[in-house]
Design a protein around this motif. Structure first.
Motif, mmCIF file in Angstrom:
data_model
loop_
_atom_site.group_PDB
_atom_site.id
_atom_site.type_symbol
_atom_site.label_atom_id
_atom_site.label_comp_id
_atom_site.label_asym_id
_atom_site.label_seq_id
_atom_site.Cartn_x
_atom_site.Cartn_y
_atom_site.Cartn_z
ATOM 1 N N ALA A 83 3.441 8.962 12.769
ATOM 2 C CA ALA A 83 2.335 8.130 12.301
ATOM 3 C C ALA A 83 2.848 6.770 11.848
ATOM 4 C CB ALA A 83 1.594 8.838 11.166
ATOM 5 N N HIS A 84 3.957 6.768 11.113
ATOM 6 C CA HIS A 84 4.517 5.502 10.629
ATOM 7 C C HIS A 84 5.048 4.661 11.790
ATOM 8 C CE1 HIS A 84 6.149 2.765 7.665
ATOM 9 N NE2 HIS A 84 7.333 2.835 8.255
ATOM 10 N N ALA A 85 5.680 5.300 12.763
ATOM 11 C CA ALA A 85 6.211 4.571 13.913
ATOM 12 C C ALA A 85 5.080 3.905 14.700
ATOM 13 C CB ALA A 85 7.005 5.510 14.814
ATOM 14 N N GLU A 123 6.821 9.000 -3.118
ATOM 15 C CA GLU A 123 7.438 7.697 -2.902
ATOM 16 C C GLU A 123 6.362 6.707 -2.450
ATOM 17 O OE1 GLU A 123 9.236 4.472 -2.573
ATOM 18 O OE2 GLU A 123 10.473 6.174 -3.226
ATOM 19 N N PRO A 124 6.108 5.643 -3.250
ATOM 20 C CA PRO A 124 5.001 4.715 -2.940
ATOM 21 C C PRO A 124 5.061 4.115 -1.548
ATOM 22 C CG PRO A 124 5.841 4.320 -5.152
ATOM 23 C CD PRO A 124 6.796 5.281 -4.495
ATOM 24 N N GLN A 125 6.258 3.808 -1.031
ATOM 25 C CA GLN A 125 6.347 3.144 0.262
ATOM 26 C C GLN A 125 5.937 4.054 1.419
ATOM 27 O OE1 GLN A 125 10.275 1.929 1.429
ATOM 28 N NE2 GLN A 125 11.190 3.922 1.070
ATOM 29 N N LEU A 126 5.808 5.353 1.147
ATOM 30 C CA LEU A 126 5.407 6.285 2.194
ATOM 31 C C LEU A 126 3.900 6.506 2.240
ATOM 32 C CD1 LEU A 126 8.189 9.026 1.988
ATOM 33 C CD2 LEU A 126 8.171 6.858 3.227
ATOM 34 N N ALA A 127 3.159 5.928 1.294
ATOM 35 C CA ALA A 127 1.714 6.143 1.236
ATOM 36 C C ALA A 127 1.002 5.761 2.538
ATOM 37 C CB ALA A 127 1.113 5.386 0.051
ATOM 38 N N PRO A 128 1.311 4.606 3.153
ATOM 39 C CA PRO A 128 0.624 4.285 4.414
ATOM 40 C C PRO A 128 0.855 5.321 5.498
ATOM 41 C CG PRO A 128 1.658 2.322 3.498
ATOM 42 C CD PRO A 128 2.161 3.484 2.697
ATOM 43 N N ALA A 129 2.070 5.869 5.567
ATOM 44 C CA ALA A 129 2.346 6.897 6.570
ATOM 45 C C ALA A 129 1.564 8.166 6.276
ATOM 46 C CB ALA A 129 3.842 7.196 6.613
ATOM 47 N N LEU A 130 1.433 8.517 4.997
ATOM 48 C CA LEU A 130 0.640 9.687 4.617
ATOM 49 C C LEU A 130 -0.819 9.509 5.029
ATOM 50 C CD1 LEU A 130 2.021 10.452 1.027
ATOM 51 C CD2 LEU A 130 2.333 11.844 3.066
ATOM 52 N N VAL A 131 -1.355 8.318 4.772
ATOM 53 C CA VAL A 131 -2.753 8.048 5.124
ATOM 54 C C VAL A 131 -2.945 8.122 6.632
ATOM 55 C CG1 VAL A 131 -4.556 6.280 5.152
ATOM 56 C CG2 VAL A 131 -3.235 6.687 3.061
#
Length: 238
Positions: A83-85, A123-131
């Motif tokens: 998802a992040h990629a 980890e806050p920087q991973l929130a977009p990937a979680l969403v």
């Protein structure tokens, strides 16, 4: 570099030049390996598809000790990494240098999660990937009566609280996103060229509590009831 191959269809065969045994990775699995001339692979043309990621080896290489790592492409960790990629691929041209560094850091953290089979969801920087991973899951389960924040959190191996916290930075909650996506599917059904389903049928299929609840939600989002919207889409008679 490290190469991540996620096999989506068919199978890929891998082997080291000096090894006799071939390693076959079937659809639904992934392999993480060091890249280099010692590796070769074989695949039948037009029968297999993969997603490939190439990552720097410095922080990740020691974790696989020169041996390939295999696992399920449906794992929570791999869902988040892919998802992040995809987000990076879609938005790379719009990222500032600082944004690109942050995206790279999150990508490495998620790749680490794949190799260790655990991700720090707080980890806050991973929130977009979680969403994004949650939204990908929603898209594939819209008609599932079990679809809920709890189910999404379970699939992503995080707490429900962590999922809600990740969505807090967006313009809608988890529950609102599910409802909006289901309503969009009903709207598309009412505009399609085929026979239009009835309101009760739409409400039942897309898991609304009842017809009246569906009609109220549809009107709130689109400004018309489903019946009014369907009539507005009809071609004028000549």
């Amino acid at each position: 570099m490290l190469v991540v191959d996620v096999v989506e269809k068919g199978s890929w065969g891998f082997a080291r030049a000096r090894d006799r045994d071939q390693l076959v990775v079937p659809a639904g699995q992934f392999i993480v390996r060091h890249t280099g001339p010692s590796w070769r692979f074989a695949v039948k043309a037009h029968t297999s598809t993969t997603t490939k990621l190439v990552l720097p080896v410095a922080h990740l290489g020691p974790l696989i000790h020169r041996r390939p790592v295999l696992g399920s492409a449906d794992s929570a960790e791999m869902r988040l990494l892919l998802a992040h990629a995809r987000m990076i691929d879609d938005r790379l041209d719009d990222l500032s240098p600082a944004g690109a560094r942050a995206a790279r850091g999150a990508l490495l953290e998620l790749a680490l999660g794949v190799l260790t089979q655990q991700v720090d969801g707080t980890e806050p920087q991973l929130a977009p990937a979680l969403v994004q991973a949650a939204k990908d899951l929603v898209r594939g389960h819209l008609s599932d009566p079990e679809l809920s924040p709890r189910m999404l959190a379970r699939e992503l191996n995080i707490s429900v609280r962590t999922l809600h916290r990740a969505f807090a930075a967006t313009d809608e909650s988890v529950t609102a996103h599910i409802r909006h996506q289901r309503l969009e599917q009903t709207r598309l059904a009412l505009t399609g060229p085929l026979a239009r389903p009835g309101v009760a049928e739409l409400a039942r299929f897309w898991q609304f509590a009842d017809t009246s609840h569906f009609v109220r939600a549809f009107k709130k989002q689109y400004g018309q009831t489903p019946a009014q919207y369907a009539r507005s889409q009809e071609a004028p008679r000549t």
